[in-house]
Write a protein that holds these residues in place. Structure first.
Motif, PDB file in Angstrom:
ATOM      1  N   LEU A  40       0.855  -1.181   0.000  1.00  0.00           N
ATOM      2  CA  LEU A  40       0.000   0.000   0.000  1.00  0.00           C
ATOM      3  C   LEU A  40       0.895   1.236   0.000  1.00  0.00           C
ATOM      4  O   LEU A  40       1.640   1.469   0.958  1.00  0.00           O
ATOM      5  N   LYS A  41       0.851   1.970  -1.082  1.00  0.00           N
ATOM      6  CA  LYS A  41       1.678   3.186  -1.161  1.00  0.00           C
ATOM      7  C   LYS A  41       0.807   4.353  -0.712  1.00  0.00           C
ATOM      8  O   LYS A  41      -0.228   4.620  -1.330  1.00  0.00           O
ATOM      9  N   VAL A  42       1.206   4.993   0.360  1.00  0.00           N
ATOM     10  CA  VAL A  42       0.389   6.053   0.951  1.00  0.00           C
ATOM     11  C   VAL A  42       1.063   7.398   0.683  1.00  0.00           C
ATOM     12  O   VAL A  42       2.195   7.628   1.107  1.00  0.00           O
ATOM     13  N   LEU A  43       0.377   8.245  -0.025  1.00  0.00           N
ATOM     14  CA  LEU A  43       0.963   9.536  -0.410  1.00  0.00           C
ATOM     15  C   LEU A  43       0.163  10.669   0.222  1.00  0.00           C
ATOM     16  O   LEU A  43      -1.072  10.615   0.226  1.00  0.00           O
ATOM     17  N   PHE A  44       0.864  11.660   0.721  1.00  0.00           N
ATOM     18  CA  PHE A  44       0.167  12.780   1.367  1.00  0.00           C
ATOM     19  C   PHE A  44      -0.201  13.830   0.321  1.00  0.00           C
ATOM     20  O   PHE A  44       0.668  14.333  -0.402  1.00  0.00           O
ATOM     21  N   LYS A  45      -1.486  14.156   0.291  1.00  0.00           N
ATOM     22  CA  LYS A  45      -1.971  15.129  -0.699  1.00  0.00           C
ATOM     23  C   LYS A  45      -1.258  16.474  -0.541  1.00  0.00           C
ATOM     24  O   LYS A  45      -0.918  17.121  -1.522  1.00  0.00           O
ATOM     25  N   SER A  46      -1.018  16.880   0.728  1.00  0.00           N
ATOM     26  CA  SER A  46      -0.412  18.199   0.953  1.00  0.00           C
ATOM     27  C   SER A  46       0.973  18.263   0.303  1.00  0.00           C
ATOM     28  O   SER A  46       1.334  19.259  -0.327  1.00  0.00           O
ATOM     29  N   PHE A  80      -7.463   4.573  -3.921  1.00  0.00           N
ATOM     30  CA  PHE A  80      -8.551   5.323  -3.296  1.00  0.00           C
ATOM     31  C   PHE A  80      -7.920   6.500  -2.558  1.00  0.00           C
ATOM     32  O   PHE A  80      -6.686   6.610  -2.497  1.00  0.00           O
ATOM     33  N   HIS A  81      -8.748   7.390  -2.053  1.00  0.00           N
ATOM     34  CA  HIS A  81      -8.180   8.519  -1.304  1.00  0.00           C
ATOM     35  C   HIS A  81      -9.120   8.963  -0.204  1.00  0.00           C
ATOM     36  O   HIS A  81     -10.324   8.660  -0.234  1.00  0.00           O
ATOM     37  N   ASP A  82      -8.559   9.620   0.811  1.00  0.00           N
ATOM     38  CA  ASP A  82      -9.395  10.257   1.828  1.00  0.00           C
ATOM     39  C   ASP A  82      -9.017  11.735   1.858  1.00  0.00           C
ATOM     40  O   ASP A  82      -8.375  12.225   0.921  1.00  0.00           O
TER      41      ASP A  82
END
Ligand code: AMP
Length: 288
Positions: A40-46, A80-82
């Motif tokens: 799971l690659k988790v990227l920060f939108k900011s 997906f995104h939150d």
């Protein structure tokens, strides 16, 4: 099991992580079980917004989602995104970066290098058919499956070019082809150059144009100034020098890489069973 039942893969109970019981039947029990491990690659939108990389990320997702049917390209199952993060559900590559294995062993032998060449030439053939140029193939961007098979990952620099040829300079210095350094129009042949650089690096342990300064590296690349150590096998030398050409039109095409006598003599590529590929292709559909 009847004779016509397709055998997809031989499983054992060790392939499953058993969670809670779901119910009891007449002849046994039903459990919830986990089987599929993903990365799971988790990227920060900011951070993505701060760097202005929204378009690049969308492109990365879009391109990788459409390159699903080959064994040597890391699969993107979905995303997906939150509010704060974007999550990429990726195929898990258990052996990590090719770069780490190269560092540990300093250089690869002929069978291993030729196998990587065949795997990548095949994966690139597929990409180029889909009009995708990878542009950034180097040991840090290649991951390894359980059997050591290469998984082309990180399409962050790749580009979909249905009509045009390109001019933007990108990629890593050691792997930059002359046409990109000189700002000339380039095409999918840039990936052939990278394949030549990679072949050299895998056999020798360092890239061919590595130097003490950027300007020196540029100079070596533009003159295609490659020093082949005596340890490089003659036929591998032949393949590398057919890929490292100043004029892209003179480069050996991918089909010829696959047929090259050195690749054919040394590659130990093992293809997964067709049924396994079919089950991969049937994994969660990507909704873009
Ligand atoms: P990236 O942000 O894509 O450059 O990934 C950072 C690091 O995470 C990589 O260099 C790998 O070591 C590891 N990694 C990324 N994707 C995967 C994957 N699908 N399977 C295993 N390791 C991964």
């Amino acid at each position: 099991m009847g004779p016509s039942t397709p055998i997809v893969r031989h499983y054992t109970i060790a392939d499953f992580e058993i969670r809670g019981p779901l119910g009891k039947g007449n002849f046994g029990n039903v459990y919830m079980a986990c089987h599929f491990i993903v990365a799971l690659k988790v990227l920060f939108k900011s951070q993505i917004e701060k760097e202005g990389l929204e378009y690049q990320l969308r492109r990365e997702i879009d391109i990788q989602a459409h390159l699903q049917r080959t064994h040597n390209i890391l699969h993107l199952y979905n995303y997906f995104h939150d509010a704060r993060r974007v999550y990429l559900i990726l195929e898990y590559a258990p052996r990590g970066e090719l770069y780490k294995e190269l560092q540990n062993s300093h250089a690869f032998d002929e069978p291993r290098t030729a196998t990587v060449m065949e795997e990548l030439a095949d994966a690139l053939t597929y990409c180029h058919e889909k009009k995708v140029i990878h542009r950034n193939m180097k040991p840090e961007k290649l991951l390894l499956g359980l059997m050591g098979e290469v998984k082309m990952a990180d399409f962050g620099w790749s580009v979909h070019t249905p009509f045009s040829r390109r001019k933007k300079m990108c990629g890593t210095l050691d792997y930059l082809p002359p046409e990109m350094i000189e700002g000339r129009i380039y095409n999918e042949k840039v990936d052939l150059w990278c394949l030549g650089v990679l072949c050299y690096e895998l056999l020798v342990g360092n890239p061919p144009f590595e130097s003490t300064s950027h300007s020196e590296t540029y100079r070596h690349i533009l003159k295609v100034d490659v020093r082949f150590p005596a340890s490089i096998p003659l036929r591998a030398w032949d393949l590398i020098s057919r890929l490292l050409r100043y004029q892209p039109s003179e480069q050996q095409p991918l089909a010829q890489v696959l047929k090259h006598p050195w690749v054919r003599a040394h590659s130990r590529r093992v293809l997964p069973p067709a049924a396994q590929m079919a089950s991969l292709a049937l994994s969660t559909p990507i909704l873009l």
